[in-house]
Scaffold this motif. Structure first.
Motif, PDB file in Angstrom:
ATOM      1  N   ARG A 144      43.005 -53.717 -16.593  1.00 37.45           N
ATOM      2  CA  ARG A 144      44.101 -54.503 -16.771  1.00 37.45           C
ATOM      3  C   ARG A 144      43.606 -55.981 -16.871  1.00 37.45           C
ATOM      4  NH1 ARG A 144      48.738 -51.879 -16.818  1.00 37.45           N
ATOM      5  NH2 ARG A 144      49.940 -53.719 -16.451  1.00 37.45           N
ATOM      6  N   ARG A 145      43.165 -56.337 -18.005  1.00 36.24           N
ATOM      7  CA  ARG A 145      42.584 -57.748 -17.691  1.00 36.24           C
ATOM      8  C   ARG A 145      43.742 -58.860 -17.934  1.00 36.24           C
ATOM      9  NH1 ARG A 145      38.016 -58.312 -22.355  1.00 36.24           N
ATOM     10  NH2 ARG A 145      38.418 -60.626 -21.801  1.00 36.24           N
ATOM     11  N   ARG A 146      44.216 -59.158 -16.865  1.00 31.37           N
ATOM     12  CA  ARG A 146      45.172 -60.404 -16.546  1.00 31.37           C
ATOM     13  C   ARG A 146      44.897 -61.421 -17.279  1.00 31.37           C
ATOM     14  NH1 ARG A 146      50.142 -57.615 -16.519  1.00 31.37           N
ATOM     15  NH2 ARG A 146      50.186 -56.121 -15.047  1.00 31.37           N
ATOM     16  N   ASP A 147      43.709 -61.858 -17.476  1.00 31.92           N
ATOM     17  CA  ASP A 147      43.369 -63.164 -17.688  1.00 31.92           C
ATOM     18  C   ASP A 147      43.109 -63.385 -19.193  1.00 31.92           C
ATOM     19  OD1 ASP A 147      41.196 -61.779 -17.473  1.00 31.92           O
ATOM     20  OD2 ASP A 147      39.773 -63.117 -16.875  1.00 31.92           O
ATOM     21  N   MET A 148      43.228 -62.199 -20.032  1.00 38.18           N
ATOM     22  CA  MET A 148      42.896 -62.046 -21.189  1.00 38.18           C
ATOM     23  C   MET A 148      43.563 -63.181 -22.233  1.00 38.18           C
ATOM     24  SD  MET A 148      42.580 -58.736 -23.539  1.00 38.18           S
ATOM     25  CE  MET A 148      41.227 -58.543 -24.716  1.00 38.18           C
ATOM     26  N   ILE A 149      45.022 -63.080 -22.040  1.00 39.24           N
ATOM     27  CA  ILE A 149      45.801 -64.035 -22.885  1.00 39.24           C
ATOM     28  C   ILE A 149      46.732 -65.154 -22.222  1.00 39.24           C
ATOM     29  CG2 ILE A 149      47.501 -63.990 -24.884  1.00 39.24           C
ATOM     30  CD1 ILE A 149      45.164 -63.091 -25.914  1.00 39.24           C
ATOM     31  N   GLY A 150      47.302 -64.464 -21.212  1.00 39.15           N
ATOM     32  CA  GLY A 150      48.412 -65.239 -20.385  1.00 39.15           C
ATOM     33  C   GLY A 150      47.648 -65.837 -19.115  1.00 39.15           C
ATOM     34  N   GLY A 151      46.383 -66.218 -19.076  1.00 41.54           N
ATOM     35  CA  GLY A 151      45.712 -66.968 -17.932  1.00 41.54           C
ATOM     36  C   GLY A 151      45.931 -65.906 -17.051  1.00 41.54           C
ATOM     37  N   ASN A 152      45.852 -66.122 -15.595  1.00 38.05           N
ATOM     38  CA  ASN A 152      45.964 -65.388 -14.426  1.00 38.05           C
ATOM     39  C   ASN A 152      47.095 -65.062 -14.241  1.00 38.05           C
ATOM     40  OD1 ASN A 152      43.067 -65.250 -14.040  1.00 38.05           O
ATOM     41  ND2 ASN A 152      43.095 -67.343 -13.241  1.00 38.05           N
ATOM     42  N   LEU A 153      48.215 -65.511 -14.684  1.00 35.95           N
ATOM     43  CA  LEU A 153      49.620 -65.175 -14.328  1.00 35.95           C
ATOM     44  C   LEU A 153      50.081 -63.756 -14.838  1.00 35.95           C
ATOM     45  CD1 LEU A 153      51.568 -68.626 -15.582  1.00 35.95           C
ATOM     46  CD2 LEU A 153      50.855 -67.839 -13.250  1.00 35.95           C
ATOM     47  N   ARG A 154      50.821 -63.238 -13.994  1.00 35.48           N
ATOM     48  CA  ARG A 154      51.286 -61.675 -14.200  1.00 35.48           C
ATOM     49  C   ARG A 154      52.751 -61.842 -15.173  1.00 35.48           C
ATOM     50  NH1 ARG A 154      51.475 -61.736  -8.905  1.00 35.48           N
ATOM     51  NH2 ARG A 154      53.750 -61.585  -9.038  1.00 35.48           N
ATOM     52  N   LEU A 155      53.127 -60.773 -15.867  1.00 39.09           N
ATOM     53  CA  LEU A 155      54.274 -60.972 -16.732  1.00 39.09           C
ATOM     54  C   LEU A 155      55.316 -61.301 -15.974  1.00 39.09           C
ATOM     55  CD1 LEU A 155      55.171 -60.440 -19.802  1.00 39.09           C
ATOM     56  CD2 LEU A 155      55.510 -57.970 -19.172  1.00 39.09           C
ATOM     57  N   ASP A 156      55.617 -60.791 -14.930  1.00 39.27           N
ATOM     58  CA  ASP A 156      56.830 -61.227 -14.243  1.00 39.27           C
ATOM     59  C   ASP A 156      56.974 -62.644 -13.794  1.00 39.27           C
ATOM     60  OD1 ASP A 156      54.790 -61.128 -12.132  1.00 39.27           O
ATOM     61  OD2 ASP A 156      56.373 -60.599 -10.687  1.00 39.27           O
ATOM     62  N   GLN A 157      55.733 -63.307 -13.700  1.00 42.03           N
ATOM     63  CA  GLN A 157      55.568 -64.814 -13.339  1.00 42.03           C
ATOM     64  C   GLN A 157      55.865 -65.729 -14.893  1.00 42.03           C
ATOM     65  OE1 GLN A 157      51.891 -64.664 -11.928  1.00 42.03           O
ATOM     66  NE2 GLN A 157      52.388 -65.232  -9.859  1.00 42.03           N
ATOM     67  N   LEU A 158      55.547 -65.129 -15.784  1.00 45.82           N
ATOM     68  CA  LEU A 158      55.534 -65.734 -17.168  1.00 45.82           C
ATOM     69  C   LEU A 158      57.049 -65.648 -17.562  1.00 45.82           C
ATOM     70  CD1 LEU A 158      52.587 -63.994 -19.023  1.00 45.82           C
ATOM     71  CD2 LEU A 158      52.539 -66.520 -18.179  1.00 45.82           C
ATOM     72  N   ARG A 159      57.809 -64.720 -17.133  1.00 45.02           N
ATOM     73  CA  ARG A 159      59.081 -64.433 -17.522  1.00 45.02           C
ATOM     74  C   ARG A 159      60.086 -65.472 -16.660  1.00 45.02           C
ATOM     75  NH1 ARG A 159      59.113 -58.085 -18.274  1.00 45.02           N
ATOM     76  NH2 ARG A 159      58.503 -57.618 -20.318  1.00 45.02           N
ATOM     77  N   ARG A 160      59.591 -66.009 -15.893  1.00 48.43           N
ATOM     78  CA  ARG A 160      60.524 -66.894 -14.790  1.00 48.43           C
ATOM     79  C   ARG A 160      60.989 -68.272 -15.685  1.00 48.43           C
ATOM     80  NH1 ARG A 160      56.889 -66.246  -9.386  1.00 48.43           N
ATOM     81  NH2 ARG A 160      57.227 -63.970  -9.107  1.00 48.43           N
TER      82      ARG A 160
END
Length: 287
Positions: A3-19
């Motif tokens: 689950r390459r979390r750093d691929m597009i969204g940096g090191n942020l998780r999806l729930d963090q991006l949605r805040r």
């Protein structure tokens, strides 16, 4: 696959991006192509839906089972089908509000159908195709600073590689095969290829729908989609107009729309015109 979390969204998780305020593909598509009022009930007025559609629980379980299988290349198809059964049962138990089955059939019928569909999908995959990652979050600006749009946030189902070519794959379950115009006009490839273009170092070169039909004998169809830069400009233009409509509090129901029969906000919609509609609004959205 990881689950390459750093691929597009940096090191942020999806729930963090949605805040922070943002658009997702699903929210933008709901507003532009389904029903503005349903969008408003969900994202602005936070109206509690009357039920959870069975298709939502079914689709979530199907995606989870696919991700489980891709993360375990040595697992058998029967094991993945058992995971689907477990995911569907758990999703229906925890759904709030409760799941409404109606025309989708009771739980045991959906379970049997989903197992057949998953088996057909996994058996159809190209053995030369390698899953690089699943559940990849992304965030990308919609236009430039002058456009003033909220960013686009989302998650790719998976990124695959075959013969040196990388592409985004989004898995769909569908009542029937898709007509050609749907792939050509669908908003999701536009959103996701825009996100991929915003991260050129990842060398993502395409987008594909993998569609599995809910027929007695499930069929698996693969639909590649391409988009030119003008489609990206059109997407930004649509988002700008949508945000202006939202700020002014101007929303209309799509009476007799295709989503009306299964809309969980049907009762709220029937009384909408008798309520006082708020005026100017701020954009505080969540996926």
């Amino acid at each position: 696959p990881g689950r390459r979390r750093d691929m597009i969204g940096g090191n942020l998780r999806l729930d963090q991006l949605r805040r922070r305020p943002h658009w997702s593909y699903s929210s933008l598509n709901l507003f532009l192509n389904v029903c503005q009022l349903q969008w408003t009930f969900r994202y602005v007025w936070k109206v509690r839906p009357a039920f959870t559609p069975a298709a939502v629980a079914f689709g979530a379980a199907f995606h989870r089972a696919c991700a489980w299988a891709f993360a375990r290349p040595g697992a058998g198809i029967a094991e993945a089908a058992d995971q689907f059964t477990a995911f569907l049962a758990a999703g229906c138990r925890s759904a709030d509000p409760e799941v409404r089955f109606d025309g989708d059939g009771p739980l045991d019928v959906l379970e049997a159908l989903g197992r057949r569909m998953l088996e057909a999908y996994l058996a159809s995959r190209d053995p030369a195709e390698r899953v690089l990652a699943t559940g990849i979050p992304f965030t990308v600006p919609l236009g430039g600073p002058a456009d003033g749009c909220m960013p686009l946030v989302g998650e790719f189902d998976m990124v695959v590689e075959c013969g040196g070519r990388r592409e985004i794959v989004d898995i769909k379950t569908s009542a029937r095969r898709w007509p050609e115009p749907r792939v050509r006009l669908d908003l999701q490839p536009t959103c996701y290829l825009l996100a991929a273009a915003g991260s050129p170092e990842e060398r993502i070169e395409g987008f594909r729908f993998d569609v599995v039909t809910k027929t007695k004998v499930p069929a698996v169809e693969r639909y590649p989609a391409v988009r030119d830069p003008d489609r990206f400009r059109r997407l930004v233009g649509c988002a700008k107009v949508a945000e202006e409509v939202i700020r002014r509090g101007l929303f209309l129901p799509a009476d007799q729309g295709h989503a009306c029969p299964d809309c969980p906000y049907g009762m709220a919609c029937q009384g909408w015109h008798r309520q006082e509609v708020p005026g100017d609004m701020t954009l505080e959205l969540a996926a």
